[in-house]
Design a protein around this motif. Structure first.
Motif, PDB file in Angstrom:
ATOM      1  N   THR A 135       9.876   8.132   9.630  1.00  9.82           N
ATOM      2  CA  THR A 135       8.499   8.014   9.138  1.00  9.82           C
ATOM      3  C   THR A 135       8.422   7.676   7.657  1.00  9.82           C
ATOM      4  O   THR A 135       7.412   7.190   7.175  1.00  9.82           O
ATOM      5  CB  THR A 135       7.735   9.331   9.359  1.00  9.82           C
ATOM      6  OG1 THR A 135       8.527  10.383   8.785  1.00  9.82           O
ATOM      7  CG2 THR A 135       7.534   9.612  10.834  1.00  9.82           C
ATOM      8  N   LYS A 136       9.479   8.000   6.897  1.00  7.16           N
ATOM      9  CA  LYS A 136       9.493   7.733   5.452  1.00  7.16           C
ATOM     10  C   LYS A 136      10.949   7.665   5.004  1.00  7.16           C
ATOM     11  O   LYS A 136      11.842   8.023   5.776  1.00  7.16           O
ATOM     12  CB  LYS A 136       8.735   8.852   4.712  1.00  7.16           C
ATOM     13  CG  LYS A 136       9.308  10.240   4.968  1.00  7.16           C
ATOM     14  CD  LYS A 136       8.688  11.301   4.087  1.00  7.16           C
ATOM     15  CE  LYS A 136       9.523  12.572   4.183  1.00  7.16           C
ATOM     16  NZ  LYS A 136       9.228  13.641   3.327  1.00  7.16           N
TER      17      LYS A 136
ATOM     18  N   ILE B 104       0.821  -1.217   0.000  1.00  7.87           N
ATOM     19  CA  ILE B 104       0.000   0.000   0.000  1.00  7.87           C
ATOM     20  C   ILE B 104       0.856   1.269   0.000  1.00  7.87           C
ATOM     21  O   ILE B 104       0.465   2.303  -0.544  1.00  7.87           O
ATOM     22  CB  ILE B 104      -0.997  -0.022   1.178  1.00  7.87           C
ATOM     23  CG1 ILE B 104      -2.105   1.011   0.975  1.00  7.87           C
ATOM     24  CG2 ILE B 104      -0.293   0.197   2.505  1.00  7.87           C
ATOM     25  CD1 ILE B 104      -3.308   0.821   1.858  1.00  7.87           C
ATOM     26  N   MET B 105       2.053   1.200   0.573  1.00  5.47           N
ATOM     27  CA  MET B 105       2.938   2.364   0.598  1.00  5.47           C
ATOM     28  C   MET B 105       3.635   2.508  -0.762  1.00  5.47           C
ATOM     29  O   MET B 105       3.746   1.552  -1.507  1.00  5.47           O
ATOM     30  CB  MET B 105       3.996   2.224   1.694  1.00  5.47           C
ATOM     31  CG  MET B 105       3.447   2.034   3.106  1.00  5.47           C
ATOM     32  SD  MET B 105       2.361   3.367   3.631  1.00  5.47           S
ATOM     33  CE  MET B 105       3.562   4.641   3.958  1.00  5.47           C
TER      34      MET B 105
ATOM     35  N   ASP C 275      -4.648   6.127  -3.954  1.00  4.51           N
ATOM     36  CA  ASP C 275      -4.187   7.518  -4.046  1.00  4.51           C
ATOM     37  C   ASP C 275      -3.356   7.866  -2.809  1.00  4.51           C
ATOM     38  O   ASP C 275      -3.097   7.004  -1.962  1.00  4.51           O
ATOM     39  CB  ASP C 275      -5.368   8.477  -4.247  1.00  4.51           C
ATOM     40  CG  ASP C 275      -6.343   8.447  -3.078  1.00  4.51           C
ATOM     41  OD1 ASP C 275      -5.944   8.025  -1.971  1.00  4.51           O
ATOM     42  OD2 ASP C 275      -7.516   8.823  -3.272  1.00  4.51           O
ATOM     43  N   GLU C 276      -3.006   9.156  -2.685  1.00  7.15           N
ATOM     44  CA  GLU C 276      -2.105   9.527  -1.577  1.00  7.15           C
ATOM     45  C   GLU C 276      -2.755   9.361  -0.208  1.00  7.15           C
ATOM     46  O   GLU C 276      -2.079   9.310   0.804  1.00  7.15           O
ATOM     47  CB  GLU C 276      -1.544  10.945  -1.768  1.00  7.15           C
ATOM     48  CG  GLU C 276      -2.577  12.043  -1.855  1.00  7.15           C
ATOM     49  CD  GLU C 276      -3.099  12.245  -3.286  1.00  7.15           C
ATOM     50  OE1 GLU C 276      -3.641  13.322  -3.545  1.00  7.15           O
ATOM     51  OE2 GLU C 276      -2.967  11.344  -4.143  1.00  7.15           O
TER      52      GLU C 276
ATOM     53  N   LEU D 210       6.228  -6.514  -8.030  1.00  6.30           N
ATOM     54  CA  LEU D 210       5.881  -5.804  -6.798  1.00  6.30           C
ATOM     55  C   LEU D 210       5.011  -4.615  -7.194  1.00  6.30           C
ATOM     56  O   LEU D 210       5.432  -3.768  -7.976  1.00  6.30           O
ATOM     57  CB  LEU D 210       7.158  -5.323  -6.094  1.00  6.30           C
ATOM     58  CG  LEU D 210       6.999  -4.408  -4.874  1.00  6.30           C
ATOM     59  CD1 LEU D 210       6.223  -5.088  -3.758  1.00  6.30           C
ATOM     60  CD2 LEU D 210       8.366  -3.973  -4.353  1.00  6.30           C
ATOM     61  N   TYR D 211       3.781  -4.594  -6.717  1.00  9.18           N
ATOM     62  CA  TYR D 211       2.850  -3.504  -7.023  1.00  9.18           C
ATOM     63  C   TYR D 211       2.855  -2.508  -5.873  1.00  9.18           C
ATOM     64  O   TYR D 211       2.170  -2.715  -4.867  1.00  9.18           O
ATOM     65  CB  TYR D 211       1.437  -4.053  -7.249  1.00  9.18           C
ATOM     66  CG  TYR D 211       1.333  -5.023  -8.402  1.00  9.18           C
ATOM     67  CD1 TYR D 211       1.182  -4.553  -9.711  1.00  9.18           C
ATOM     68  CD2 TYR D 211       1.400  -6.395  -8.199  1.00  9.18           C
ATOM     69  CE1 TYR D 211       1.094  -5.439 -10.775  1.00  9.18           C
ATOM     70  CE2 TYR D 211       1.311  -7.290  -9.258  1.00  9.18           C
ATOM     71  CZ  TYR D 211       1.167  -6.805 -10.543  1.00  9.18           C
ATOM     72  OH  TYR D 211       1.078  -7.683 -11.592  1.00  9.18           O
ATOM     73  N   LEU D 212       3.639  -1.426  -6.006  1.00  6.48           N
ATOM     74  CA  LEU D 212       3.684  -0.403  -4.965  1.00  6.48           C
ATOM     75  C   LEU D 212       2.431   0.464  -5.058  1.00  6.48           C
ATOM     76  O   LEU D 212       1.830   0.579  -6.128  1.00  6.48           O
ATOM     77  CB  LEU D 212       4.943   0.454  -5.128  1.00  6.48           C
ATOM     78  CG  LEU D 212       6.261  -0.279  -4.882  1.00  6.48           C
ATOM     79  CD1 LEU D 212       7.444   0.616  -5.216  1.00  6.48           C
ATOM     80  CD2 LEU D 212       6.368  -0.791  -3.451  1.00  6.48           C
ATOM     81  N   SER D 213       2.030   1.077  -3.951  1.00  2.00           N
ATOM     82  CA  SER D 213       0.803   1.883  -3.883  1.00  2.00           C
ATOM     83  C   SER D 213      -0.409   1.087  -4.364  1.00  2.00           C
ATOM     84  O   SER D 213      -1.295   1.616  -5.039  1.00  2.00           O
ATOM     85  CB  SER D 213       0.940   3.171  -4.712  1.00  2.00           C
ATOM     86  OG  SER D 213       1.939   3.986  -4.178  1.00  2.00           O
ATOM     87  N   HIS D 214      -0.461  -0.178  -4.035  1.00  2.00           N
ATOM     88  CA  HIS D 214      -1.608  -1.040  -4.369  1.00  2.00           C
ATOM     89  C   HIS D 214      -2.067  -1.768  -3.113  1.00  2.00           C
ATOM     90  O   HIS D 214      -1.268  -2.049  -2.229  1.00  2.00           O
ATOM     91  CB  HIS D 214      -1.213  -2.110  -5.399  1.00  2.00           C
ATOM     92  CG  HIS D 214      -1.264  -1.630  -6.811  1.00  2.00           C
ATOM     93  ND1 HIS D 214      -0.311  -0.787  -7.324  1.00  2.00           N
ATOM     94  CD2 HIS D 214      -2.131  -1.881  -7.822  1.00  2.00           C
ATOM     95  CE1 HIS D 214      -0.589  -0.542  -8.593  1.00  2.00           C
ATOM     96  NE2 HIS D 214      -1.688  -1.191  -8.930  1.00  2.00           N
TER      97      HIS D 214
END
Lengths: 421, 114
Positions: free
Chosen positions: A366-367, A187-188, A233-234, A209-213
């Motif tokens: 955090t990131k 999800i990130m 989305d963000e 690898l599906y990032l943001s999924h």
């Protein structure tokens, strides 16, 4: 049967083993270690891949090899331990209630306790995945136990949600055993696993690898038939029209770990809202004198080497306490996380009882950060300003503070923050 | 154009290599060496399990005694999956000697006494 001990260590994984060995080496001989599973070693026994021990031994070991080294050290010291033994309760007077087949239900009185019970995997319920509730949805660590200890492959066509290290390791492991892994969704916008696992577990086997999924639907009446993923989305909301379907019989979840802290409930020890571990001093003593916590039950680690190190610190702290060498608690300096830092362990510095010349503060960011500075302040006074080339949320960071600086300060807080640019 | 993620340090540089073998995106020299090895002769340690007859577990964890070529991984897995051993087995016992003639042994990574 013996029912009085100086020290009871709960948990025979990497943290508990290191804690018991360290307490012994610091002069405490009257120790009982209790392990719920049939063998010493904890989760390491199912982590058959290598890469453990780079810090501790300067070589790469597999999980079982790493565990065996420490189990042997415990046995060499003739430290008493019981396996297949479940601790049911700790009381405020440091009574420990356990049960096993041989002894039945037993109450032992301890002068000090070290909690080293590790963590649990988050399940489907923790992330509110929509869809049907068929069989075939299982946490990655449990699938790992079935495969590596019991010898059962849980599925043939697999999708993995979450790019934590266990999920990545299982993507490779199931592929090697003949399963088809169709992909990993995270999800990130970045992976939560170590880079070496992305490369050697996914790229080596052409697993996308599906990032943001994330998974937006789970379909199947009795057995899992397919999963649907979508881009987010963000704000992590799924974007319509980006759905992809995968025909699979297994969905592995690698969506985080939670400290297994239930034993502290009856002792009224406050816990940290972010880590969900106990609030501890730099000696890993909880807010209840003589009760210590270390390893993944305190905060979830990415490297076992750091768990061992923390276990040793708890053993040293408990030994110092048991020898009556801890001073009366005095001034505390509370640790605070500011921008860019998601948490700091320990929660406070017990200034009267700094046992070494340096106090280690562990933290996570955090990131992902590139070319930033770590700023450490005692109240408003900056005491460290360290250039950091790169930091990732998946890799624990640490900073060392000199005892002298802490002793000579009247500060109430020590703050860690990341300054960009 | 081929892309690699360097795994030498946590930074994880994305290094691209074009047809002429020129690289870009590396943060330090170690990245160049890493990609050169990955391009010419990628090698991996392989870990898995074999069946074991024991009172306490069904699987014995194993590892290759040194790295094998990435392309040999599945052939070696086939050999590993043919094996069944019996307890007691001690850590670093050789389970398969010189697997497929590769000059690499398969060794146990756990002691299982009974």
């Amino acid at each position: 049967m013996k029912t009085n001990y100086d020290l009871v260590v709960i948990g025979g994984g990497s943290a508990g083993l290191a804690a018991a060995i360290s307490a012994y080496d610091h002069g405490i001989k009257d120790i009982l270690l209790l392990e719920a599973e049939a063998h010493l070693g904890g989760i390491l026994l199912q982590c058959i891949h290598n890469g453990f021990g780079l810090h501790e031994f300067k070589e790469q070991l597999t999980g079982p090899e790493y565990a065996e080294r420490f189990a042997n050290q415990l046995i060499e010291r003739k430290i008493e331990y019981k396996t297949d033994t479940l601790v049911l309760e700790i009381k405020e007077d440091k009574t420990v209630i356990y049960s096993n087949k041989e002894d039945g239900l037993v109450e032992v009185k301890a002068q000090a306790i070290i909690l080293a019970t590790g963590c649990l995997e988050r399940t489907r319920g923790a992330i509110n995945t929509p869809g049907d509730r068929p069989s075939g949805v299982i946490t990655a660590g449990l699938a790992q136990k079935y495969l590596n200890i019991d010898g059962y492959l849980v599925g043939k066509r697999v999708f993995i949600l979450g790019s934590g290290d266990i999920g990545l390791i299982m993507a490779r492991r199931m592929t090697l055993e003949g399963a088809k892994v169709l992909g990993v969704a995270e999800i990130m916008p970045y992976s939560n696993g170590l880079n070496r696992n992305i490369v050697q577990c996914l790229h080596d086997f052409n697993i996308p690898l599906y990032l943001s999924h994330t998974v937006t639907n789970i379909i199947g009446k009795d057995k899992l038939e397919k999963v649907v993923i979508a881009k987010v989305d963000e704000n992590f909301n799924p974007i319509k029209g980006t759905e992809k379907e995968f025909q699979v019989d297994t969905l592995l979840l690698s969506v985080g770990l939670i400290p297994l802290n239930g034993l502290l409930d009856k002792v009224n020890v406050p816990t940290h809202p972010r880590t969900r571990g106990a609030l501890v001093s730099q000696n890993l003593e909880t807010m209840k004198e003589g009760i210590f916590s270390c390893g993944n039950v305190l905060h979830v680690h990415d490297l076992v080497d750091f768990v061992t190190k923390e276990g040793r610190k708890a053993g040293y702290g408990a030994a110092t306490y048991l020898k009556g060498k801890m001073h009366k608690k005095g001034r505390r300096i509370i640790t605070r996380n500011k921008s860019g830092v998601s948490y700091v362990v320990p929660y406070y510095i017990d200034v009267e009882n700094i046992l070494d010349n340096l106090v280690e503060l562990n933290f996570r960011v955090t990131k992902p950060f590139e070319k930033t500075r770590l700023i450490v302040k005692l109240d408003d006074k900056e005491i460290k300003n360290i250039f950091k080339l790169h930091m990732l949320p998946s890799e624990m960071e640490s900073v060392l503070i000199e005892k002298e600086i802490l002793m000579n300060s009247n500060a109430k807080e020590i703050t860690l923050e990341i300054k960009e640019g | 154009m081929k892309e690699f993620i360097c795994i030498v340090c946590p930074r994880g540089c994305k290094i691209r290599v074009n047809e002429q073998g020129e690289m870009e995106g590396y943060g330090c020299k170690r990245g160049i060496t890493y990609v050169q090895n990955e391009m010419t002769n990628p090698k991996r340690m392989l870990t898995s399990t074999v069946k074991i007859k024991s009172k306490i577990v069904n699987r014995l964890p194993i590892i290759t005694s040194s790295e094998i070529n990435k392309d040999d991984i599945f052939r070696v897995m086939e050999e590993i999956n043919k094996v069944k051993v019996e307890a007691p087995i001690y850590i670093h016992d050789v389970i398969i000697k010189n697997v497929l003639g590769l000059g690499v042994d398969i060794i146990a990574t756990r002691t299982i006494r009974e």
